[in-house]
Design a protein around this motif. Structure first.
Motif, mmCIF file in Angstrom:
data_model
loop_
_atom_site.group_PDB
_atom_site.id
_atom_site.type_symbol
_atom_site.label_atom_id
_atom_site.label_comp_id
_atom_site.label_asym_id
_atom_site.label_seq_id
_atom_site.Cartn_x
_atom_site.Cartn_y
_atom_site.Cartn_z
ATOM 1 N N UNK A 8 11.627 3.145 -4.648
ATOM 2 C CA UNK A 8 10.435 2.291 -4.644
ATOM 3 C C UNK A 8 10.338 1.370 -3.438
ATOM 4 N N UNK A 9 11.408 0.752 -3.037
ATOM 5 C CA UNK A 9 11.342 -0.158 -1.891
ATOM 6 C C UNK A 9 10.937 0.595 -0.621
ATOM 7 N N UNK A 10 11.583 1.732 -0.395
ATOM 8 C CA UNK A 10 11.233 2.555 0.767
ATOM 9 C C UNK A 10 9.800 3.073 0.639
ATOM 10 N N UNK A 11 9.403 3.436 -0.576
ATOM 11 C CA UNK A 11 8.049 3.947 -0.801
ATOM 12 C C UNK A 11 7.001 2.882 -0.480
ATOM 13 N N UNK A 12 7.275 1.639 -0.827
ATOM 14 C CA UNK A 12 6.325 0.562 -0.531
ATOM 15 C C UNK A 12 6.165 0.379 0.984
ATOM 16 N N UNK A 13 7.267 0.458 1.715
ATOM 17 C CA UNK A 13 7.188 0.339 3.183
ATOM 18 C C UNK A 13 6.410 1.523 3.756
ATOM 19 N N UNK A 14 6.699 2.713 3.278
ATOM 20 C CA UNK A 14 6.013 3.932 3.722
ATOM 21 C C UNK A 14 4.517 3.838 3.410
ATOM 22 N N UNK A 15 4.193 3.393 2.197
ATOM 23 C CA UNK A 15 2.793 3.253 1.798
ATOM 24 C C UNK A 15 2.071 2.201 2.634
ATOM 25 N N UNK A 16 2.774 1.138 2.979
ATOM 26 C CA UNK A 16 2.172 0.104 3.837
ATOM 27 C C UNK A 16 1.768 0.706 5.172
ATOM 28 N N UNK A 17 2.633 1.534 5.748
ATOM 29 C CA UNK A 17 2.301 2.205 7.012
ATOM 30 C C UNK A 17 1.101 3.120 6.845
ATOM 31 N N UNK A 18 1.043 3.860 5.737
ATOM 32 C CA UNK A 18 -0.100 4.751 5.484
ATOM 33 C C UNK A 18 -1.397 3.963 5.351
ATOM 34 N N UNK A 19 -1.347 2.855 4.619
ATOM 35 C CA UNK A 19 -2.544 2.042 4.412
ATOM 36 C C UNK A 19 -3.014 1.443 5.730
ATOM 37 N N UNK A 20 -2.094 0.913 6.519
ATOM 38 C CA UNK A 20 -2.470 0.327 7.811
ATOM 39 C C UNK A 20 -3.092 1.396 8.711
ATOM 40 N N UNK A 21 -2.465 2.575 8.772
ATOM 41 C CA UNK A 21 -3.005 3.657 9.598
ATOM 42 C C UNK A 21 -4.399 4.065 9.130
ATOM 43 N N UNK A 22 -4.593 4.147 7.815
ATOM 44 C CA UNK A 22 -5.891 4.509 7.267
ATOM 45 C C UNK A 22 -6.945 3.450 7.601
ATOM 46 N N UNK A 23 -6.588 2.177 7.404
ATOM 47 C CA UNK A 23 -7.537 1.091 7.656
ATOM 48 C C UNK A 23 -7.894 0.990 9.139
ATOM 49 N N UNK A 24 -6.915 1.141 10.012
ATOM 50 C CA UNK A 24 -7.180 1.115 11.461
ATOM 51 C C UNK A 24 -8.079 2.289 11.826
ATOM 52 N N UNK A 25 -7.753 3.456 11.293
ATOM 53 C CA UNK A 25 -8.551 4.653 11.557
ATOM 54 C C UNK A 25 -9.993 4.454 11.082
ATOM 55 N N UNK A 26 -10.154 3.895 9.885
ATOM 56 C CA UNK A 26 -11.493 3.661 9.336
ATOM 57 C C UNK A 26 -12.254 2.612 10.158
ATOM 58 N N UNK A 27 -11.542 1.625 10.660
ATOM 59 C CA UNK A 27 -12.181 0.568 11.449
ATOM 60 C C UNK A 27 -12.718 1.069 12.781
ATOM 61 N N UNK A 28 -12.085 2.090 13.326
ATOM 62 C CA UNK A 28 -12.489 2.615 14.624
ATOM 63 C C UNK A 28 -13.174 3.972 14.518
ATOM 64 N N UNK A 29 -13.786 4.229 13.387
ATOM 65 C CA UNK A 29 -14.568 5.439 13.215
ATOM 66 C C UNK A 29 -13.773 6.721 13.186
ATOM 67 N N UNK A 30 -12.512 6.643 12.817
ATOM 68 C CA UNK A 30 -11.710 7.845 12.678
ATOM 69 C C UNK A 30 -11.069 8.320 13.956
#
Length: 159
Positions: A8-30
């Protein structure tokens, strides 16, 4: 000992990276980052129980196993399967065993409304962690059921 384990601890860090990448991608039109087609589309407000998010759940569980966030035997995987039922849909968990002989076992179907932790409205990382917990519980439950079945069959003289 359960064969499937959520780190779980590693998964939360991994998920944080996924969420940040998704949000950055969405902010700049993909166009901002290389977001793989196999990456789960999880943002801060991601709600896996919303209509159309079924593929995201499937990709999340698959990617978590591939990234080692879910520890598992090499010869087994757990998979999320969505089934359209004419309403809000249902889902089930599949345990795929490839060795020593291919076998697939499944949980009973459940309404999408109970996916994750239905008593709490969770979004983003918390929703993803709840789903990963459920996937691990379901996989271990199926492994134990299969083991009990095989043991009972052998005791009765079956093959």
């Amino acid at each position: 000992m359960d064969p499937f384990v959520l780190h779980e601890e590693a998964a939360r860090a991994w998920l944080t990276e996924l969420v940040v990448a998704y949000e950055v991608d969405a902010s700049f039109g993909g166009d901002a980052c290389a977001h793989s087609a196999d990456s789960p589309p999880i943002g801060m407000a991601w709600d896996p129980r919303q209509l159309g998010e079924e593929d995201g759940v499937f990709l999340l569980v698959k990617a978590a196993q591939g990234a080692g966030m879910i520890g598992k035997p090499e010869e087994m995987t757990v998979t999320f399967e969505y089934v359209e039922d004419g309403g809000d849909g249902v889902y089930r968990w599949l345990l795929d065993i490839v060795d020593p002989s291919p076998l697939k076992v499944a949980t009973l179907t459940e309404a999408m409304a109970v996916l994750g932790e239905p008593d709490f409205h969770r979004a983003g990382i918390e929703a993803a962690v709840a789903i990963l917990r459920e996937a691990v519980r379901a996989a271990n439950h199926l492994v134990h059921q299969l083991s009990d079945y095989v043991e009972a069959s052998i005791e009765r003289g079956g093959n």
